[in-house]
Design an enzyme around this catalytic site. Structure first.
Site, PDB file in Angstrom:
ATOM      1  N   LYS A 115       0.830  -1.211   0.000  1.00 32.92           N
ATOM      2  CA  LYS A 115       0.000   0.000   0.000  1.00 32.92           C
ATOM      3  C   LYS A 115       0.856   1.249   0.000  1.00 32.92           C
ATOM      4  O   LYS A 115       0.470   2.268  -0.579  1.00 32.92           O
ATOM      5  CB  LYS A 115      -0.956   0.003   1.200  1.00 32.92           C
ATOM      6  CG  LYS A 115      -2.097  -0.976   1.010  1.00 32.92           C
ATOM      7  CD  LYS A 115      -3.321  -0.603   1.818  1.00 32.92           C
ATOM      8  CE  LYS A 115      -4.477  -1.526   1.457  1.00 32.92           C
ATOM      9  NZ  LYS A 115      -5.587  -1.465   2.398  1.00 32.92           N
ATOM     10  N   LYS A 197      -3.396 -10.970  -6.800  1.00 33.21           N
ATOM     11  CA  LYS A 197      -4.649 -11.406  -6.180  1.00 33.21           C
ATOM     12  C   LYS A 197      -5.817 -10.542  -6.668  1.00 33.21           C
ATOM     13  O   LYS A 197      -5.615  -9.374  -7.020  1.00 33.21           O
ATOM     14  CB  LYS A 197      -4.535 -11.400  -4.648  1.00 33.21           C
ATOM     15  CG  LYS A 197      -4.493 -10.046  -4.040  1.00 33.21           C
ATOM     16  CD  LYS A 197      -4.650 -10.083  -2.525  1.00 33.21           C
ATOM     17  CE  LYS A 197      -4.647  -8.637  -2.044  1.00 33.21           C
ATOM     18  NZ  LYS A 197      -4.778  -8.420  -0.653  1.00 33.21           N
ATOM     19  N   LYS A 200     -10.192  -4.920  -5.902  1.00 30.63           N
ATOM     20  CA  LYS A 200     -10.971  -3.885  -6.591  1.00 30.63           C
ATOM     21  C   LYS A 200     -10.081  -2.965  -7.427  1.00 30.63           C
ATOM     22  O   LYS A 200     -10.573  -2.263  -8.296  1.00 30.63           O
ATOM     23  CB  LYS A 200     -11.768  -3.077  -5.568  1.00 30.63           C
ATOM     24  CG  LYS A 200     -10.871  -2.372  -4.561  1.00 30.63           C
ATOM     25  CD  LYS A 200     -11.640  -1.472  -3.656  1.00 30.63           C
ATOM     26  CE  LYS A 200     -10.734  -0.621  -2.777  1.00 30.63           C
ATOM     27  NZ  LYS A 200      -9.726  -1.335  -1.982  1.00 30.63           N
TER      28      LYS A 200
HETATM   29  P1  TYM Z   1      -9.663  -6.966   3.443  1.00 35.12           P
HETATM   30  O1  TYM Z   1     -10.737  -5.985   3.693  1.00 35.12           O
HETATM   31  O2  TYM Z   1      -8.576  -6.603   2.492  1.00 35.12           O
HETATM   32  O3  TYM Z   1     -10.250  -8.343   2.964  1.00 35.12           O
HETATM   33  C1  TYM Z   1     -11.329  -8.965   3.646  1.00 35.12           C
HETATM   34  C2  TYM Z   1     -11.201 -10.479   3.622  1.00 35.12           C
HETATM   35  O4  TYM Z   1     -11.202 -10.969   2.287  1.00 35.12           O
HETATM   36  C3  TYM Z   1     -10.045 -11.770   2.068  1.00 35.12           C
HETATM   37  N1  TYM Z   1      -9.591 -11.568   0.678  1.00 35.12           N
HETATM   38  C4  TYM Z   1      -9.336 -12.559  -0.181  1.00 35.12           C
HETATM   39  N2  TYM Z   1      -9.416 -13.891  -0.047  1.00 35.12           N
HETATM   40  C5  TYM Z   1      -9.102 -14.644  -1.139  1.00 35.12           C
HETATM   41  N3  TYM Z   1      -8.719 -14.099  -2.319  1.00 35.12           N
HETATM   42  C6  TYM Z   1      -8.622 -12.771  -2.492  1.00 35.12           C
HETATM   43  N4  TYM Z   1      -8.269 -12.255  -3.664  1.00 35.12           N
HETATM   44  C7  TYM Z   1      -8.941 -11.923  -1.389  1.00 35.12           C
HETATM   45  N5  TYM Z   1      -8.959 -10.571  -1.206  1.00 35.12           N
HETATM   46  C8  TYM Z   1      -9.365 -10.376   0.063  1.00 35.12           C
HETATM   47  C9  TYM Z   1      -9.016 -11.263   3.070  1.00 35.12           C
HETATM   48  O5  TYM Z   1      -8.028 -12.233   3.344  1.00 35.12           O
HETATM   49  C10 TYM Z   1      -9.883 -10.964   4.268  1.00 35.12           C
HETATM   50  O6  TYM Z   1     -10.141 -12.126   5.015  1.00 35.12           O
HETATM   51  N6  TYM Z   1      -7.073  -6.228   7.603  1.00 35.12           N
HETATM   52  C11 TYM Z   1      -8.224  -6.886   7.046  1.00 35.12           C
HETATM   53  C12 TYM Z   1      -9.533  -6.452   7.686  1.00 35.12           C
HETATM   54  C13 TYM Z   1      -9.525  -6.612   9.163  1.00 35.12           C
HETATM   55  C14 TYM Z   1      -9.611  -7.840   9.894  1.00 35.12           C
HETATM   56  C15 TYM Z   1      -9.556  -7.452  11.260  1.00 35.12           C
HETATM   57  C16 TYM Z   1      -9.736  -9.168   9.518  1.00 35.12           C
HETATM   58  C17 TYM Z   1      -9.415  -5.594  10.061  1.00 35.12           C
HETATM   59  N7  TYM Z   1      -9.433  -6.107  11.316  1.00 35.12           N
HETATM   60  C18 TYM Z   1      -9.597  -8.421  12.278  1.00 35.12           C
HETATM   61  C19 TYM Z   1      -9.793 -10.128  10.552  1.00 35.12           C
HETATM   62  C20 TYM Z   1      -9.713  -9.752  11.888  1.00 35.12           C
HETATM   63  C21 TYM Z   1      -8.280  -6.541   5.571  1.00 35.12           C
HETATM   64  O7  TYM Z   1      -7.753  -5.555   5.122  1.00 35.12           O
HETATM   65  O8  TYM Z   1      -9.019  -7.414   4.829  1.00 35.12           O
END
Ligand code: TYM
Length: 333
Positions: A115, A197, A200
């Protein structure tokens, strides 16, 4: 709260519309758990402002995300669904844990490196300390499992390091959480650039949950494969990343094994395979899209859900924070 049940917790940033990676990597594994677990799922809005957001869009997407959680099968009666910023203990414990997270640990985080490369004009402190806030999100609820996609494993590992460090000083304050990563769907790749991966940031290679069926089909028909004409539908992530990704998606949405997919399409070309994957995804998402539309129209219902979710979450979060404040030496109010 049922003391005998184990606890699950996870969150997603409402920084964009939910996509197939979020669904297959995370949400799909959250549904149907309420029978056996105490489940907490939230909209991680505090996290989103590490990157500039349009305020009106952020508000709209947060509510859409809640409607989509419910449409994906998360019954608000049986799962605690809430908005992160409504439970102020997240920010408070986040600060405390910042003081128990090392600069070196934060510097090694892949998401920070990615990022900060993508937003060179805004490499802010929040982007850097994001994993301490994520650790706070998790530890406030003392979960046993954190169901996430592969890309979040590193952050959960860092959270585990923090637990070890904190408990090492103050005794058994936090339960050690485990990442819970699905066998299929943990890493869904971009349809147009299968080495990265799905996210968006490349909309043409990303399938959104609310997208129209014809747009989804078009994206799958245009998905990158390879020039193989002999053994087309064959699983080989190194040499055939595009095809292997499509097979993974097909497997995750239909429940079929990779071997049975190879058998199903033996001797057939990509012209037959790609629309079949598209169709399976359309059918998997159709009920979610329709249901989310209905729920989103009922603003009073959504408000009742997030208010009661925040109340239930606060109750648990307060207890943990009080314990932490006492341990570190803050005078009780
Ligand atoms: P975020 O918002 O980027 O993604 C949310 C969830 O979707 C999964 N994910 C994917 N899984 C498979 N293939 C992909 N291409 C893909 N893109 C996204 C992510 O692994 C995630 O599970 N930091 C976290 C949000 C968060 C969080 C937390 C999660 C904040 N606090 C506490 C768990 C516990 C995040 O940015 O995910």
């Amino acid at each position: 709260m049922d003391e005998a049940k184990k606890t699950m917790l996870s969150g997603i940033q409402p920084s964009g519309d939910l996509h197939l990676g979020n669904y297959l990597g995370a949400i799909k594994n959250w549904a149907d758990r309420a029978e056996n677990y105490d489940c907490y799922y939230f909209m991680a809005d505090l996290h989103t402002i590490t990157v500039r957001q349009n305020p009106a869009d952020l508000r709209r997407r947060t509510l859409e995300q809640l409607a989509q959680y419910i449409a994906c099968g998360l019954d608000p009666e049986r799962n605690t669904l809430f908005i992160q910023s409504h439970v102020h203990e997240h920010a408070e414990l986040g600060w405390v844990l910042n003081c128990y997270t090392m600069f070196g640990e934060l510097s090694r985080m892949t998401q920070f490196k990615d990022k900060s490369a993508a937003h060179k004009d805004n490499i802010n402190g929040g982007l850097f300390t994001y994993p301490s806030l994520m650790a706070a999100d998790i530890l406030l609820y003392q979960p046993d499992y954190v169901p996430v996609g592969e890309d979040q494993k590193q952050h959960v590992e860092l959270c585990r390091n923090i637990v070890q460090r904190f408990n090492g000083i103050y005794g058994d304050v936090f339960k050690m959480p485990e990442p819970f990563i699905p066998k299929t769907g943990a890493r869904i790749m971009c349809l147009t650039e299968p080495e990265t991966k799905m996210s968006k940031s490349i909309p043409e290679g990303c399938v959104f949950l609310m997208e129209k069926p014809e747009d989804i089909q078009r994206k799958f028909k245009r998905a990158i494969t390879d020039s193989d004409t002999e053994n087309c539908v064959h699983f080989d992530p190194v040499n055939k990343p595009g095809v292997s990704n499509l097979m993974n998606i097909y497997s995750a949405v239909t429940g079929k094994s990779i071997e049975s997919i190879e058998a199903e399409f033996a001797g057939l070309g990509y012209g037959a395979f790609k629309p079949k994957v598209g169709e399976a995804v359309v059918e998997c998402l159709r009920p979610i899209r329709e249901e989310a539309g209905r729920i989103l129209a009922d603003k009073a219902y959504l408000e009742a859900v997030y208010k009661s979710g925040a109340e239930r979450a606060s109750y648990v979060a307060q207890k943990t924070l009080r314990k932490v404040y006492k341990k570190v030496g803050f005078v009780a109010r």
